[in-house]
Structure formats: C-alpha cells, structure tokens
Motif scaffolding. Sequence first.
Motif, PDB file in Angstrom:
ATOM      1  N   TYR A   1       0.807  -1.217   0.000  1.00  0.00           N
ATOM      2  CA  TYR A   1       0.000   0.000   0.000  1.00  0.00           C
ATOM      3  C   TYR A   1       0.845   1.274   0.000  1.00  0.00           C
ATOM      4  N   LYS A   2       2.100   1.165   0.356  1.00  0.00           N
ATOM      5  CA  LYS A   2       3.009   2.306   0.520  1.00  0.00           C
ATOM      6  C   LYS A   2       2.600   3.205   1.681  1.00  0.00           C
ATOM      7  N   LYS A   3       1.719   2.698   2.521  1.00  0.00           N
ATOM      8  CA  LYS A   3       1.328   3.372   3.763  1.00  0.00           C
ATOM      9  C   LYS A   3       0.677   2.304   4.645  1.00  0.00           C
ATOM     10  N   TRP A   4       0.045   2.719   5.748  1.00  0.00           N
ATOM     11  CA  TRP A   4      -0.548   1.774   6.699  1.00  0.00           C
ATOM     12  C   TRP A   4      -2.026   2.110   6.866  1.00  0.00           C
ATOM     13  N   PRO A   5      -2.851   1.772   5.874  1.00  0.00           N
ATOM     14  CA  PRO A   5      -4.230   2.259   5.829  1.00  0.00           C
ATOM     15  C   PRO A   5      -5.254   1.322   6.466  1.00  0.00           C
ATOM     16  N   ALA A   6      -6.399   1.895   6.812  1.00  0.00           N
ATOM     17  CA  ALA A   6      -7.493   1.113   7.381  1.00  0.00           C
ATOM     18  C   ALA A   6      -7.975   0.029   6.417  1.00  0.00           C
ATOM     19  N   GLU A   7      -7.939   0.316   5.120  1.00  0.00           N
ATOM     20  CA  GLU A   7      -8.467  -0.651   4.146  1.00  0.00           C
ATOM     21  C   GLU A   7      -7.733  -1.987   4.197  1.00  0.00           C
ATOM     22  N   ALA A   8      -6.491  -1.973   4.706  1.00  0.00           N
ATOM     23  CA  ALA A   8      -5.740  -3.223   4.814  1.00  0.00           C
ATOM     24  C   ALA A   8      -6.371  -4.191   5.812  1.00  0.00           C
ATOM     25  N   LEU A   9      -7.219  -3.675   6.704  1.00  0.00           N
ATOM     26  CA  LEU A   9      -7.861  -4.524   7.707  1.00  0.00           C
ATOM     27  C   LEU A   9      -8.895  -5.471   7.109  1.00  0.00           C
ATOM     28  N   ILE A  10      -9.390  -5.132   5.924  1.00  0.00           N
ATOM     29  CA  ILE A  10     -10.488  -5.919   5.346  1.00  0.00           C
ATOM     30  C   ILE A  10     -10.152  -6.452   3.954  1.00  0.00           C
ATOM     31  N   ASP A  11      -8.841  -6.554   3.662  1.00  0.00           N
ATOM     32  CA  ASP A  11      -8.428  -6.987   2.315  1.00  0.00           C
ATOM     33  C   ASP A  11      -8.122  -8.473   2.237  1.00  0.00           C
TER      34      ASP A  11
ATOM     35  N   ASN B   1      -5.829 -10.027   3.566  1.00  0.00           N
ATOM     36  CA  ASN B   1      -4.378 -10.148   3.396  1.00  0.00           C
ATOM     37  C   ASN B   1      -3.955 -10.254   1.937  1.00  0.00           C
ATOM     38  N   ALA B   2      -4.757  -9.646   1.050  1.00  0.00           N
ATOM     39  CA  ALA B   2      -4.462  -9.706  -0.389  1.00  0.00           C
ATOM     40  C   ALA B   2      -3.135  -9.035  -0.715  1.00  0.00           C
ATOM     41  N   GLN B   3      -2.734  -8.050   0.083  1.00  0.00           N
ATOM     42  CA  GLN B   3      -1.464  -7.366  -0.150  1.00  0.00           C
ATOM     43  C   GLN B   3      -0.361  -7.886   0.782  1.00  0.00           C
ATOM     44  N   GLY B   4      -0.559  -9.091   1.281  1.00  0.00           N
ATOM     45  CA  GLY B   4       0.416  -9.680   2.191  1.00  0.00           C
ATOM     46  C   GLY B   4       0.006  -9.467   3.636  1.00  0.00           C
ATOM     47  N   GLU B   5       0.447 -10.366   4.512  1.00  0.00           N
ATOM     48  CA  GLU B   5       0.001 -10.280   5.896  1.00  0.00           C
ATOM     49  C   GLU B   5       0.752  -9.204   6.685  1.00  0.00           C
ATOM     50  N   ASN B   6       1.778  -8.577   6.091  1.00  0.00           N
ATOM     51  CA  ASN B   6       2.474  -7.483   6.768  1.00  0.00           C
ATOM     52  C   ASN B   6       1.694  -6.178   6.719  1.00  0.00           C
TER      53      ASN B   6
END
Length: 204
Positions: free
Chosen positions: A130-140, A142-147
């Motif tokens: 994501y190049k940042k630490w966004p809220a949307e990563a909480l509901i993806d 882990n499509a962009q990796g579990e990190n």
Amino acid sequence: YQDWQKKQLAMVEADRLWTTLKAEKMESAEGVKFETLADGSVLVKGKKPEKETYKIRVKDIPNPISSLRIDALPHDSLPEKGAGRAGNGNFVMTEVVARIEKANGDRVTAPFAAARADFEQTQGGEANAYKKWPAEALIDHNAQGENAGWAILPETGRAHQVILELSQPIKLEAGDTLLVEMEFNYGGTHSIGRFRLSATSSYD
C-alpha cells in the motif's frame, strides 16, 4: 480553533450512536492477558509475542448492527505511553474478521464493505504494497500480504479509531454470538495494547 471545536462536538454527537461491546470471553492465540477497565476498554498484559490474534466473543449487542468501531487508546503502562505494545508505542493491526456463531455451532462470516480511520501512518510505507498503513488493509483478506495493516506512528500517544462498515447489517438471534478477531501478523510485538470495541445500528 473553531474548526477543531466543531470537529470535537461532531465526534461527541456521533459517539451517542455507538454502544461499547462487553466481551463474554476474550482469547489470545499466544496467551496474553486481558484486563477490562472501567471505561469498557481492554488493557493487554503479560508476554509480548511476535505475532498475535485476539478473539472477542460478544452476545449482548445492538440489533441489528451496521458497523463496528475499534478505538486504539494510549495508556501509561504501555511503551512510550502509546496504544501499541511495540517499543515505540505503535501497533500494526493486519486484519479484522467478524463472524456470527449460531447456537448450533455453525459460523457465518459477516463481510465488511469499507474501513475508515481518523489517522493512518505513512512513515515506512515502503514496507508493504500500500506504501502506507491504511485502514483498508484490515479488510483486504491479506491480499497485499500479511504485513500490511493499520498503524498510527507518529501519533501513538493519541487516541485513534477505525470504523468497519459491514456489507449488510447483521442481527443476532437467540443463542447467537458475535466473534471478532483482530490479527497482528506484522511481527516485532506490534499488537495493540489498549482498545475498545463498539457497535452501532446507525452510521453514515
């Protein structure tokens, strides 16, 4: 100052729509301890595993619920008096999953449609897709990796919140339980140290 005051008043007004959820049971994948404080928030204590998953079971909820909210709250006992358990007071919450456990034991996932936070970390964003630490990563899922996840550096000493909007409202029937899982798969003890879970039947 007036803009800040208006924002604070709007937050107070909106807060009336939310009900703090009281956990019937809280579990940790790695065996940390949970202490419920007077304001309904939960303080995490004990050992600091590299990665962690918190599992919260709730039976008494507003019915139906349309959104969940997680407040990340600083505490004097936590590193740098922040909200996280990492050495710098930060956390990286990598995924949130909500399920309904039926009285017969069946589990049904309640998918989220959107995630919005009042603050998102941009520092060190090159560490994930994501190049940042966004809220949307909480509901993806882990499509962009579990990190990838939601984080709040450098504002670790301030209260922050993320609102997770359900794809459709959910209602618990008699005997049903709401299960909320918060995953912290970034590593380096980046789990949250104090949080409060709330729900609402009305949120725009």
